[in-house]
Write a protein that holds these residues in place. Structure first.
Motif, mmCIF file in Angstrom:
data_model
loop_
_atom_site.group_PDB
_atom_site.id
_atom_site.type_symbol
_atom_site.label_atom_id
_atom_site.label_comp_id
_atom_site.label_asym_id
_atom_site.label_seq_id
_atom_site.Cartn_x
_atom_site.Cartn_y
_atom_site.Cartn_z
ATOM 1 N N UNK A 47 0.868 -1.170 0.000
ATOM 2 C CA UNK A 47 0.000 0.000 0.000
ATOM 3 C C UNK A 47 0.908 1.224 0.000
ATOM 4 N N UNK A 48 0.833 2.014 -1.061
ATOM 5 C CA UNK A 48 1.764 3.133 -1.209
ATOM 6 C C UNK A 48 1.186 4.441 -0.686
ATOM 7 N N UNK A 49 2.064 5.323 -0.285
ATOM 8 C CA UNK A 49 1.685 6.664 0.147
ATOM 9 C C UNK A 49 2.064 7.613 -0.974
ATOM 10 N N UNK A 50 1.070 8.288 -1.509
ATOM 11 C CA UNK A 50 1.322 9.236 -2.593
ATOM 12 C C UNK A 50 1.083 10.652 -2.116
ATOM 13 N N UNK A 51 -0.108 11.131 -2.353
ATOM 14 C CA UNK A 51 -0.419 12.542 -2.087
ATOM 15 C C UNK A 51 -0.768 12.827 -0.629
ATOM 16 N N UNK A 52 -1.235 11.827 0.092
ATOM 17 C CA UNK A 52 -1.714 11.952 1.475
ATOM 18 C C UNK A 52 -2.912 12.896 1.608
ATOM 19 N N UNK A 53 -3.624 13.096 0.496
ATOM 20 C CA UNK A 53 -4.826 13.936 0.488
ATOM 21 C C UNK A 53 -6.017 13.220 -0.128
ATOM 22 N N UNK A 54 -5.878 11.929 -0.448
ATOM 23 C CA UNK A 54 -6.979 11.164 -1.021
ATOM 24 C C UNK A 54 -7.211 11.394 -2.496
ATOM 25 N N UNK A 55 -6.284 12.021 -3.169
ATOM 26 C CA UNK A 55 -6.477 12.357 -4.577
ATOM 27 C C UNK A 55 -5.908 11.299 -5.512
ATOM 28 N N UNK A 56 -4.716 10.783 -5.204
ATOM 29 C CA UNK A 56 -4.012 9.942 -6.183
ATOM 30 C C UNK A 56 -4.466 8.485 -6.206
ATOM 31 N N UNK A 57 -4.915 7.950 -5.086
ATOM 32 C CA UNK A 57 -5.390 6.570 -5.046
ATOM 33 C C UNK A 57 -4.315 5.522 -4.823
ATOM 34 N N UNK A 58 -3.062 5.921 -4.657
ATOM 35 C CA UNK A 58 -1.984 4.945 -4.454
ATOM 36 C C UNK A 58 -2.177 4.129 -3.175
ATOM 37 N N UNK A 59 -2.912 4.662 -2.234
ATOM 38 C CA UNK A 59 -3.102 3.999 -0.944
ATOM 39 C C UNK A 59 -4.411 3.205 -0.864
ATOM 40 N N UNK A 60 -5.056 2.970 -1.981
ATOM 41 C CA UNK A 60 -6.363 2.302 -1.981
ATOM 42 C C UNK A 60 -6.261 0.875 -1.447
ATOM 43 N N UNK A 61 -7.111 0.571 -0.482
ATOM 44 C CA UNK A 61 -7.269 -0.772 0.077
ATOM 45 C C UNK A 61 -8.765 -1.073 0.087
ATOM 46 N N UNK A 62 -9.111 -2.308 0.384
ATOM 47 C CA UNK A 62 -10.526 -2.653 0.539
ATOM 48 C C UNK A 62 -10.856 -2.721 2.025
ATOM 49 N N UNK A 63 -11.917 -2.054 2.408
ATOM 50 C CA UNK A 63 -12.430 -2.120 3.774
ATOM 51 C C UNK A 63 -13.862 -2.611 3.645
ATOM 52 N N UNK A 64 -14.104 -3.792 4.183
ATOM 53 C CA UNK A 64 -15.397 -4.456 4.005
ATOM 54 C C UNK A 64 -15.763 -4.521 2.518
ATOM 55 N N UNK A 65 -14.780 -4.900 1.717
ATOM 56 C CA UNK A 65 -14.905 -5.137 0.280
ATOM 57 C C UNK A 65 -15.138 -3.882 -0.556
ATOM 58 N N UNK A 66 -14.979 -2.711 0.032
ATOM 59 C CA UNK A 66 -15.160 -1.466 -0.718
ATOM 60 C C UNK A 66 -13.837 -0.707 -0.778
ATOM 61 N N UNK A 67 -13.499 -0.158 -1.938
ATOM 62 C CA UNK A 67 -12.258 0.614 -2.040
ATOM 63 C C UNK A 67 -12.291 1.859 -1.149
ATOM 64 N N UNK A 68 -11.197 2.049 -0.423
ATOM 65 C CA UNK A 68 -11.071 3.162 0.519
ATOM 66 C C UNK A 68 -9.672 3.748 0.385
ATOM 67 N N UNK A 69 -9.559 5.054 0.503
ATOM 68 C CA UNK A 69 -8.252 5.714 0.531
ATOM 69 C C UNK A 69 -7.721 5.614 1.956
ATOM 70 N N UNK A 70 -6.712 4.790 2.139
ATOM 71 C CA UNK A 70 -6.186 4.527 3.479
ATOM 72 C C UNK A 70 -5.509 5.744 4.096
#
Length: 173
Positions: A47-70
């Motif tokens: 899980x990568x850290x990109x913008x740290x503002x929820x814009x880039x999506x590099x940190x996307x994981x699934x939480x209860x099967x839904x994509x979330x910006x970690x």
């Protein structure tokens, strides 16, 4: 005079996080993000850290099967949820080989530098679970939520569509 530390012990909390099917206990500050706990405490660096503002999506994981910006979620908010990182796709540390989605990304050259790839994989995994009959136009709309500076997106769309088509064929049999 009392000595101060960056984190007062009273500000720590014990969390139990279900990550990739395993329970992890973490002692952390309430303000820590999920991406920081995943990377620094659990050593799941896919899980990568990109913008740290929820814009880039590099940190996307699934939480209860839904994509979330970690990067936008506190780790404490994920307690009690099922969290999946990119490591869950291929069998993790056991080296179970590539999953169908990862293979499709490889076959369609849907990655170049690879920095954004884990976020795209998790976004696609969550989306295809919810919309297995997705069209290329729907896939194109979804992947526009993540940023990639290398591929131009077309190969990413092709890879996800290819995986979706293969999954539908398998389901029909």
């Amino acid at each position: 005079m009392t000595e101060t530390t960056p984190t007062d012990r009273r500000d720590l909390q014990l969390l139990t996080l279900d990550v990739n099917g395993e329970q992890h206990e973490v002692i952390t500050e309430p303000r820590r993000t999920l991406v920081d706990v995943l990377r620094h405490d659990l050593r799941l660096t896919g899980t990568h850290v990109g913008c740290e503002h929820g814009i880039c999506g590099a940190c996307t994981v699934l939480v209860d099967d839904r994509p979330v910006r970690a990067c936008l979620m506190f780790a404490a908010q994920a307690e009690g949820a099922l969290i999946r990182t990119v490591e869950s796709l291929s069998g993790g540390a056991e080296g179970g080989g590539l999953c169908d989605l990862q293979s499709a990304f490889s076959e369609h050259h849907a990655l170049q530098c690879g920095f954004c790839t884990p976020g795209f994989l998790m976004l696609a995994e969550g989306f295809l679970a919810e919309r297995p009959e997705a069209t290329k136009d729907e896939i194109r709309d979804v992947v526009a939520a993540n940023l990639c500076r290398c591929t131009g997106y077309q190969t990413i769309v092709e890879a996800i569509d290819s995986c979706a088509v293969a999954r539908r064929r398998t389901k029909e049999k």
